[in-house]
Structures are given as structure tokens and as C-alpha cells.
Scaffold this motif. Structure first.
Motif, mmCIF file in Angstrom:
data_model
loop_
_atom_site.group_PDB
_atom_site.id
_atom_site.type_symbol
_atom_site.label_atom_id
_atom_site.label_comp_id
_atom_site.label_asym_id
_atom_site.label_seq_id
_atom_site.Cartn_x
_atom_site.Cartn_y
_atom_site.Cartn_z
ATOM 1 N N ILE A 126 -38.180 90.446 -46.347
ATOM 2 C CA ILE A 126 -36.760 90.880 -47.355
ATOM 3 C C ILE A 126 -36.492 89.809 -48.523
ATOM 4 C CG2 ILE A 126 -34.327 91.149 -47.009
ATOM 5 C CD1 ILE A 126 -36.041 93.415 -45.541
ATOM 6 N N ILE A 127 -36.608 88.455 -48.050
ATOM 7 C CA ILE A 127 -36.423 87.419 -49.089
ATOM 8 C C ILE A 127 -37.530 87.650 -50.155
ATOM 9 C CG2 ILE A 127 -36.634 84.907 -49.652
ATOM 10 C CD1 ILE A 127 -35.297 84.549 -46.752
ATOM 11 N N SER A 128 -38.717 87.915 -49.811
ATOM 12 C CA SER A 128 -39.806 87.953 -50.930
ATOM 13 C C SER A 128 -39.452 89.342 -51.868
ATOM 14 C CB SER A 128 -40.950 88.270 -50.305
ATOM 15 O OG SER A 128 -41.952 88.574 -51.405
ATOM 16 N N LEU A 129 -38.917 90.422 -51.215
ATOM 17 C CA LEU A 129 -38.721 91.762 -51.898
ATOM 18 C C LEU A 129 -37.401 91.195 -52.923
ATOM 19 C CD1 LEU A 129 -38.727 94.805 -52.530
ATOM 20 C CD2 LEU A 129 -37.236 94.923 -50.422
ATOM 21 N N LEU A 130 -36.342 90.867 -52.161
ATOM 22 C CA LEU A 130 -35.204 90.526 -53.200
ATOM 23 C C LEU A 130 -35.395 89.716 -54.334
ATOM 24 C CD1 LEU A 130 -32.437 90.323 -50.043
ATOM 25 C CD2 LEU A 130 -32.972 92.282 -51.526
ATOM 26 N N LYS A 131 -36.293 88.519 -53.999
ATOM 27 C CA LYS A 131 -36.445 87.406 -55.090
ATOM 28 C C LYS A 131 -37.218 88.321 -56.094
ATOM 29 C CE LYS A 131 -36.330 83.132 -52.916
ATOM 30 N NZ LYS A 131 -37.178 81.827 -52.461
ATOM 31 N N SER A 141 -35.465 90.499 -58.433
ATOM 32 C CA SER A 141 -34.432 89.896 -59.121
ATOM 33 C C SER A 141 -32.811 90.433 -58.642
ATOM 34 C CB SER A 141 -34.419 89.883 -60.550
ATOM 35 O OG SER A 141 -35.618 89.220 -60.898
ATOM 36 N N ALA A 142 -32.872 90.887 -57.353
ATOM 37 C CA ALA A 142 -31.927 91.523 -56.686
ATOM 38 C C ALA A 142 -30.517 90.436 -56.952
ATOM 39 C CB ALA A 142 -31.862 91.811 -55.088
ATOM 40 N N PRO A 143 -29.519 91.477 -57.297
ATOM 41 C CA PRO A 143 -28.107 90.663 -57.343
ATOM 42 C C PRO A 143 -27.618 90.473 -56.119
ATOM 43 C CG PRO A 143 -27.791 93.266 -57.605
ATOM 44 C CD PRO A 143 -29.206 93.029 -57.381
ATOM 45 N N LEU A 144 -26.623 89.389 -56.119
ATOM 46 C CA LEU A 144 -26.194 88.743 -54.715
ATOM 47 C C LEU A 144 -25.508 89.895 -53.821
ATOM 48 C CD1 LEU A 144 -25.342 86.146 -53.380
ATOM 49 C CD2 LEU A 144 -23.419 85.994 -54.442
ATOM 50 N N SER A 145 -25.007 90.984 -54.462
ATOM 51 C CA SER A 145 -24.707 91.991 -53.551
ATOM 52 C C SER A 145 -25.674 92.425 -52.653
ATOM 53 C CB SER A 145 -23.713 93.195 -54.449
ATOM 54 O OG SER A 145 -24.727 93.858 -55.269
ATOM 55 N N LEU A 146 -26.693 92.677 -53.220
ATOM 56 C CA LEU A 146 -27.856 93.316 -52.097
ATOM 57 C C LEU A 146 -28.354 92.186 -51.282
ATOM 58 C CD1 LEU A 146 -29.981 95.206 -54.839
ATOM 59 C CD2 LEU A 146 -28.671 95.996 -52.885
ATOM 60 N N TRP A 147 -28.121 90.983 -51.406
ATOM 61 C CA TRP A 147 -28.505 90.062 -50.521
ATOM 62 C C TRP A 147 -27.489 89.992 -49.341
ATOM 63 C CZ3 TRP A 147 -32.430 86.180 -50.754
ATOM 64 C CH2 TRP A 147 -33.174 86.118 -51.838
ATOM 65 N N THR A 148 -26.093 90.169 -49.803
ATOM 66 C CA THR A 148 -25.248 90.303 -48.586
ATOM 67 C C THR A 148 -25.410 91.610 -47.938
ATOM 68 O OG1 THR A 148 -23.582 91.001 -50.188
ATOM 69 C CG2 THR A 148 -23.762 88.715 -50.029
ATOM 70 N N GLU A 149 -25.780 92.710 -48.513
ATOM 71 C CA GLU A 149 -25.700 94.051 -47.891
ATOM 72 C C GLU A 149 -27.046 93.675 -46.798
ATOM 73 O OE1 GLU A 149 -25.982 97.401 -50.216
ATOM 74 O OE2 GLU A 149 -24.544 96.653 -51.629
#
Length: 125
Positions: free
Chosen positions: A68-73, A76-84
Motif C-alpha cells: 500500500i505504501i509503495s502504491l501511494l508513494k 503521489s497520493a494526497p494525504l486524504s488517500l493515506w488516511t482513507e
């Protein structure tokens, strides 16, 4: 690795909110827009690019936080997607994974905004 649904061009990520057969509320899915890629059609500057990865709540506990971390990085996912994503982990009783995601998101945000090193920041519990 659990298969993640990838949306096709022209489709719109529509996070789902469902009830399971027992009538319990299921949280919405996580939709991560695909911004990276080698072809010119997948450029983040292309507004027609509607590719996305959708992760369903019932899958999240079987997907490692590293994936998940690799995908989000990578996207360049916004912080809102990290929190979701962290919320999905929390709702499936994966508290440690949720905290890992939030910590990584905060560290990345600090690095990008050059807010000082980790040793210069104060941690509040």
C-alpha cells in the motif's frame, strides 16, 4: 499478492459503500488514481486519464502495508488517500498497519515540505 481491481480508461472510480449479507455496514473502497507510467497517455497532466486501483475493504487485511505504501508513494497520493487507507486497516482491526501508514504519510509530508528531520520534531502521544 491479492489482486487489486484496475479501472479502465473512461471509467470513473466510484468508491462503494455496501451492506454485507448479515446487514452490517461495509466501509467504502479505496480508489487510488494511476498517475505514473511510461506512456504519454498515463501522464498526470492528462485530464482524460481515469485509470485507478480499487482496493476493497475485505481485501485490505491481506495486503501488506509495504504494498500500500509503495502504491501511494508511486502515485503521489494526497494525504486524504493515506488516511482513507489507514482507516480501512483500522476498521478491519489492523491497528498496527494503520499506524504504520499514518507514520509513513507524516514522514513523507515532512520530507517533501522540508519541515526538519525526525529528531527535530516532537512526538505527542
Amino acid at each position: 499478492m491479492v489482486a487489486m481491481e484496475i479501472g479502465l480508461p473512461g471509467s470513473t472510480p466510484a468508491p462503494s459503500t455496501n451492506e454485507d449479507p448479515n446487514g452490517e455496514f461495509l466501509p467504502k473502497s479505496l480508489c487510488v488514481p494511476i498517475r505514473s507510467g511510461n506512456s504519454s497517455n498515463s501522464s498526470s497532466s492528462n485530464p482524460e486519464n481515469k485509470n485507478f486501483v480499487e482496493i476493497f475493504p475485505e481485501e485490505i487485511s491481506s495486503i501488506s502495508t509495504d504494498q500500500i505504501i509503495s502504491l501511494l508513494k508511486d502515485e503521489s497520493a494526497p494525504l486524504s488517500l493515506w488516511t482513507e487507507a489507514a482507516l480501512l486497516y483500522m476498521q478491519t482491526k489492523c491497528e498496527r498497519e494503520s499506524i504504520t501508514l499514518l507514520s509513513t504519510a507524516c514522514s513523507d509530508l515532512v520530507e517533501k515540505q522540508q519541515l526538519g528531520s525526525q529528531s527535530e520534531r516532537v512526538r505527542v502521544h
